[in-house]
Design a protein around this motif. Structure first.
Motif, PDB file in Angstrom:
ATOM      1  N   HIS A   8      30.910 132.636  18.530  1.00  0.00           N
ATOM      2  CA  HIS A   8      30.846 131.358  17.830  1.00  0.00           C
ATOM      3  C   HIS A   8      29.952 130.350  18.563  1.00  0.00           C
ATOM      4  N   ASN A   9      29.289 130.807  19.600  1.00  0.00           N
ATOM      5  CA  ASN A   9      28.430 129.932  20.395  1.00  0.00           C
ATOM      6  C   ASN A   9      27.303 129.370  19.530  1.00  0.00           C
ATOM      7  N   PRO A  10      27.152 128.047  19.457  1.00  0.00           N
ATOM      8  CA  PRO A  10      26.105 127.460  18.608  1.00  0.00           C
ATOM      9  C   PRO A  10      24.707 127.545  19.217  1.00  0.00           C
ATOM     10  N   TYR A  11      24.618 128.012  20.461  1.00  0.00           N
ATOM     11  CA  TYR A  11      23.325 128.158  21.128  1.00  0.00           C
ATOM     12  C   TYR A  11      22.993 129.640  21.251  1.00  0.00           C
ATOM     13  N   THR A  12      21.716 129.931  21.487  1.00  0.00           N
ATOM     14  CA  THR A  12      21.297 131.334  21.540  1.00  0.00           C
ATOM     15  C   THR A  12      20.457 131.601  22.777  1.00  0.00           C
ATOM     16  N   ARG A  13      20.472 132.858  23.229  1.00  0.00           N
ATOM     17  CA  ARG A  13      19.605 133.297  24.337  1.00  0.00           C
ATOM     18  C   ARG A  13      18.491 134.212  23.835  1.00  0.00           C
ATOM     19  N   VAL A  14      18.348 134.314  22.518  1.00  0.00           N
ATOM     20  CA  VAL A  14      17.419 135.282  21.930  1.00  0.00           C
ATOM     21  C   VAL A  14      16.177 134.573  21.411  1.00  0.00           C
ATOM     22  N   PHE A  15      15.002 135.021  21.847  1.00  0.00           N
ATOM     23  CA  PHE A  15      13.742 134.468  21.348  1.00  0.00           C
ATOM     24  C   PHE A  15      13.615 134.716  19.852  1.00  0.00           C
ATOM     25  N   GLY A  16      13.110 133.713  19.120  1.00  0.00           N
ATOM     26  CA  GLY A  16      12.794 133.901  17.715  1.00  0.00           C
ATOM     27  C   GLY A  16      13.975 133.758  16.774  1.00  0.00           C
ATOM     28  N   LYS A  17      15.210 133.816  17.308  1.00  0.00           N
ATOM     29  CA  LYS A  17      16.394 133.661  16.470  1.00  0.00           C
ATOM     30  C   LYS A  17      16.691 132.184  16.301  1.00  0.00           C
ATOM     31  N   GLU A  18      16.863 131.769  15.051  1.00  0.00           N
ATOM     32  CA  GLU A  18      17.119 130.352  14.815  1.00  0.00           C
ATOM     33  C   GLU A  18      18.561 130.011  15.202  1.00  0.00           C
ATOM     34  N   PRO A  19      18.747 129.113  16.171  1.00  0.00           N
ATOM     35  CA  PRO A  19      20.096 128.755  16.609  1.00  0.00           C
ATOM     36  C   PRO A  19      20.747 127.762  15.652  1.00  0.00           C
ATOM     37  N   LEU A  20      22.040 127.586  15.810  1.00  0.00           N
ATOM     38  CA  LEU A  20      22.753 126.602  15.001  1.00  0.00           C
ATOM     39  C   LEU A  20      22.441 125.189  15.465  1.00  0.00           C
ATOM     40  N   GLU A  21      22.245 125.036  16.775  1.00  0.00           N
ATOM     41  CA  GLU A  21      21.938 123.721  17.340  1.00  0.00           C
ATOM     42  C   GLU A  21      20.460 123.664  17.715  1.00  0.00           C
ATOM     43  N   ILE A  22      19.707 122.772  17.089  1.00  0.00           N
ATOM     44  CA  ILE A  22      18.302 122.580  17.442  1.00  0.00           C
ATOM     45  C   ILE A  22      18.001 121.086  17.532  1.00  0.00           C
TER      46      ILE A  22
END
Length: 354
Positions: A8-22
């Motif tokens: 459920h983490n709103p942040y991402t560690r993956v390049f190119g994947k659109e995160p929930l929080e920007i």
């Protein structure tokens, strides 16, 4: 304590994947959308450049999403490693409802393995002719087509596609292009003597994220005080990927951003900085090391440390600024732009030169 609900983490560690929080880049996004959607388009090409992890793909994705919401727009995303012209024709044909439309327009694409035979229409054998016919038909229907290419480079496929694009827009056809890429790759494309239209195409350079935007999102997600949110935001130095990675590990550590720092630094080093460092020349690394080890960032002190005259240092400074690694905005001073990159450069240079 570490969270178990990481999914459920709103942040991402993956390049190119659109995160929930920007943190949206409102000015750059609106510039591109306004230019493309004007009754008479002021620009048909934009190139987004920046260091790895600076948010190029996220910005392009936001523009794509906004235009997809408009009925008159068709968006085609292409893989730069494949035949771009045939890929474009195929994806355009497969868009909802367009196969029937192109059949009615007697556009026979069977020579390229696209669609079925059309009675009374000979197969088109030139892919550029086929694309022009498709676009002429769409123009009559009031449609506009955006092509989005992520991580473009000066490959044979890209050069062929860009040459065809150049001819198409001269014919006043409704075709638009957004490309993302590292500075050196975009510059190589722009310097191609045949692709003259790219010389005039505007570049969107990915500068640091808006600090207020970072503070607001961290404060909201982790229920931090104003001072805590400012301190956490400052750790990212406005670097888009660091904003995501620090947010990700802070979420894992239930809002303890101090506990998240070691893993954030290690992740940035392994997934971004190692690659950036490997692409620097030996002298580039030497200059970066000198900047990292100089107190205050005064260019005169750095040149003395390197034993370089001003005219010798300037090309390195200019190249590193363009790459997005160095900030040279303050006259007479330079600094590194990426969080924890100073420590990384000192450690890595020492390892290579002991």
């Amino acid at each position: 304590m570490i969270r178990s609900d990481v999914k459920h983490n709103p942040y991402t560690r993956v390049f190119g994947k659109e995160p929930l929080e920007i943190v949206p880049r409102v000015v750059q996004m609106e510039e591109m959308i306004d230019s493309f959607t004007a009754e008479v388009s002021t620009q048909q090409v934009y190139m987004i450049t920046g260091v790895r992890g600076s948010g190029k793909t996220v910005l392009m994705t936001e523009v794509v999403k906004r235009l997809q919401e408009r009925e008159e727009w068709i968006v085609i995303e292409l893989n730069p490693a494949k035949d771009l012209l045939e890929g474009f024709a195929s994806r355009l044909y497969e868009q909802n409802g367009l196969a029937t439309f192109f059949k009615e327009a007697k556009i026979n694409l069977t020579a390229f393995g696209i669609g079925a035979e059309i009675q009374g229409a000979s197969p088109i054998t030139d892919i550029e002719v086929a694309i022009e016919k498709m676009l002429y038909s769409l123009k009559k229907k009031g449609k506009r087509v955006l092509v989005a290419i992520d991580e473009a480079a000066s490959t044979k496929e890209m050069q062929i596609f860009a040459s065809a694009f150049q001819l198409i827009i001269r014919k006043d056809l409704p075709l638009y292009l957004i490309m993302t890429g590292l500075f050196e790759n975009i510059e190589e494309l722009q310097n191609d003597k045949i692709l003259t239209f790219l010389h005039r195409a505007p570049k969107i350079k990915m500068n640091p994220l808006n600090s207020s935007g970072i503070i607001m999102r961290y404060k909201k997600t982790f229920e931090l005080s104003d001072d805590e949110a400012r301190e956490m935001a400052a750790l990212t130095m406005g670097y888009s990927f660091a904003f995501q990675v620090l947010g990700y590990f802070t979420y894992v550590y239930q809002g303890d951003y101090h506990a998240a720092i070691p893993e954030t630094r290690q992740y940035l080093e392994e997934y971004v900085y190692d690659k950036i460092w490997s692409e620097l020349s030996r002298n580039d690394r030497r200059v970066v090391y000198a900047i990292a080890s100089a107190k205050g960032g005064k260019i005169q002190d750095i040149r003395e440390k390197l034993g370089m005259k001003s005219n010798e240092f300037s090309p390195y400074k200019m190249r590193l600024v363009k790459k997005g690694i160095v900030d040279g905005g303050q006259r007479g001073y330079v600094s590194l732009t990426l969080p924890f990159f100073c420590e990384f450069a000192l450690d890595r240079y020492y390892e290579e030169n002991i």
